[in-house]
Write an enzyme that holds these catalytic residues in place. Sequence first.
Site, PDB file in Angstrom:
ATOM      1  N   GLN A 127      43.863  42.914  30.963  1.00 25.07           N
ATOM      2  CA  GLN A 127      42.552  43.513  31.182  1.00 25.07           C
ATOM      3  C   GLN A 127      42.669  44.986  31.525  1.00 25.07           C
ATOM      4  O   GLN A 127      41.863  45.800  31.076  1.00 25.07           O
ATOM      5  CB  GLN A 127      41.802  42.765  32.288  1.00 25.07           C
ATOM      6  CG  GLN A 127      40.365  43.223  32.465  1.00 25.07           C
ATOM      7  CD  GLN A 127      39.501  42.964  31.237  1.00 25.07           C
ATOM      8  OE1 GLN A 127      39.701  41.966  30.538  1.00 25.07           O
ATOM      9  NE2 GLN A 127      38.563  43.841  30.969  1.00 25.07           N
ATOM     10  N   ALA A 153      35.098  45.351  31.613  1.00 26.06           N
ATOM     11  CA  ALA A 153      35.277  45.251  33.067  1.00 26.06           C
ATOM     12  C   ALA A 153      36.591  45.884  33.503  1.00 26.06           C
ATOM     13  O   ALA A 153      37.590  45.837  32.786  1.00 26.06           O
ATOM     14  CB  ALA A 153      35.261  43.793  33.495  1.00 26.06           C
ATOM     15  N   SER A 160      36.959  41.112  35.683  1.00 31.11           N
ATOM     16  CA  SER A 160      36.638  40.465  34.414  1.00 31.11           C
ATOM     17  C   SER A 160      36.557  38.950  34.544  1.00 31.11           C
ATOM     18  O   SER A 160      37.459  38.319  35.098  1.00 31.11           O
ATOM     19  CB  SER A 160      37.702  40.806  33.366  1.00 31.11           C
ATOM     20  OG  SER A 160      37.532  40.026  32.203  1.00 31.11           O
ATOM     21  N   HIS A 209      37.042  36.954  32.235  1.00 35.30           N
ATOM     22  CA  HIS A 209      38.124  36.371  31.440  1.00 35.30           C
ATOM     23  C   HIS A 209      39.344  36.055  32.310  1.00 35.30           C
ATOM     24  O   HIS A 209      40.127  35.164  31.987  1.00 35.30           O
ATOM     25  CB  HIS A 209      38.513  37.306  30.301  1.00 35.30           C
ATOM     26  CG  HIS A 209      37.517  37.330  29.190  1.00 35.30           C
ATOM     27  ND1 HIS A 209      37.552  36.465  28.124  1.00 35.30           N
ATOM     28  CD2 HIS A 209      36.426  38.119  28.987  1.00 35.30           C
ATOM     29  CE1 HIS A 209      36.547  36.717  27.299  1.00 35.30           C
ATOM     30  NE2 HIS A 209      35.837  37.717  27.809  1.00 35.30           N
ATOM     31  N   ASP A 245      34.876  34.201  24.506  1.00 35.01           N
ATOM     32  CA  ASP A 245      34.056  34.818  23.471  1.00 35.01           C
ATOM     33  C   ASP A 245      34.190  33.977  22.213  1.00 35.01           C
ATOM     34  O   ASP A 245      35.300  33.589  21.832  1.00 35.01           O
ATOM     35  CB  ASP A 245      34.533  36.243  23.183  1.00 35.01           C
ATOM     36  CG  ASP A 245      34.409  37.156  24.397  1.00 35.01           C
ATOM     37  OD1 ASP A 245      33.524  36.906  25.232  1.00 35.01           O
ATOM     38  OD2 ASP A 245      35.202  38.107  24.500  1.00 35.01           O
ATOM     39  N   GLU A 251      25.284  40.134  25.378  1.00 34.46           N
ATOM     40  CA  GLU A 251      26.446  39.625  24.656  1.00 34.46           C
ATOM     41  C   GLU A 251      26.235  38.148  24.312  1.00 34.46           C
ATOM     42  O   GLU A 251      26.603  37.262  25.082  1.00 34.46           O
ATOM     43  CB  GLU A 251      27.725  39.785  25.486  1.00 34.46           C
ATOM     44  CG  GLU A 251      28.152  41.229  25.651  1.00 34.46           C
ATOM     45  CD  GLU A 251      29.557  41.347  26.206  1.00 34.46           C
ATOM     46  OE1 GLU A 251      30.156  40.311  26.559  1.00 34.46           O
ATOM     47  OE2 GLU A 251      30.056  42.472  26.302  1.00 34.46           O
ATOM     48  N   HIS A 297      29.460  35.815  24.549  1.00 30.77           N
ATOM     49  CA  HIS A 297      30.244  35.620  25.775  1.00 30.77           C
ATOM     50  C   HIS A 297      29.722  34.423  26.565  1.00 30.77           C
ATOM     51  O   HIS A 297      28.636  34.464  27.140  1.00 30.77           O
ATOM     52  CB  HIS A 297      30.186  36.882  26.636  1.00 30.77           C
ATOM     53  CG  HIS A 297      30.992  36.791  27.895  1.00 30.77           C
ATOM     54  ND1 HIS A 297      32.279  37.290  28.008  1.00 30.77           N
ATOM     55  CD2 HIS A 297      30.704  36.258  29.110  1.00 30.77           C
ATOM     56  CE1 HIS A 297      32.733  37.066  29.227  1.00 30.77           C
ATOM     57  NE2 HIS A 297      31.796  36.433  29.916  1.00 30.77           N
TER      58      HIS A 297
END
Length: 320
Positions: free
Chosen positions: A199, A220, A225, A227, A234, A283, A286
């Site tokens: 990230q 981010a 983040s 993730h 995603d 988004e 996401h």
Amino acid sequence: MLHKGRWMLGPLLLAGALLTGCGTQSGHDEARPPAEADAQVQPGGGEAIGQPQGGAAEPAPSKPEAQTGASGAHAEPGKTGSATGQSGAGGGQAAGNGDGGAAGSSGKPAQDAAEADAIRVVAKPEAISALVNKTNKLPDSYKPDDLVDPDVPFTFKEKLEKRYMRKEAAEALEKLFAAAKQDGLPLAGVSAYRSRETQAALYASYVKRDGEAAASKYSAKPGHSEHETGLAVDVTASNGKCAAQNCFGVMKEAKWLDEHAHEYGFIIRYPKGKESITGYQYEPWHLRYVGVDTAKTLVQDGLTLEEYMNQGVPVSQPKR
């Protein structure tokens, strides 16, 4: 079925996760270095065509569209009017934001210090409902220990870290993909888990390309983040078309996700019209796993995760 990764853990607590003084967002999806968004998945079958080895490159997200607060600047989460990196009522960019703005450079250190003071550390990062955003960050040492490889197609075939999700979320993703396929709209994963190091590299690449103010609308900072939680992914159509692009929002697959994702415990984390609350542009690709009950409540009441968790929960200040 799940192809088990190196990390496994027992079921995690869903509720309690989060932070006091929540209020703004981030964790957004997140950075993706420039890359081709299309034709990465074999048309029709959903089986991924391989990217070049080491292909950590992900589709570059669409540039933010004009999202304005009262002053015409992209609004920070929980605020209306001006955005981070924007100055005063005129909406002018502050210097030091990576875009070579003119006025306001003398205020940047003070702004950075104020933002640092506002950041809280997630007390229970393993909780399914953990709120991770621009003011709530994961502990520096956090890494999910129950990551597995969900049995779904991705836009690549390599066993990269971005295939992995936490076990509960991975199982739910398999069910969601199966239902979409049954309805004639097969999906493919684009990016799921990201390490802190990944990230950091992605965010830095976007700051270098677009400047910090612009990059922060769709990416981010490391630690912020979703993730990194292993609970976000995603997705795109099975042919790879419009991966992480605004054009995905008008596709049938996006409409299906908007109508059905919550049935499997996922939400569209950064919905349209909530940019000033989440801190990120819309988004439709996401997804964030929060569990079926929470997801249904959020959709029924039209809430973002920030609004839902607004009561606040225990947090700790980051060590300086």
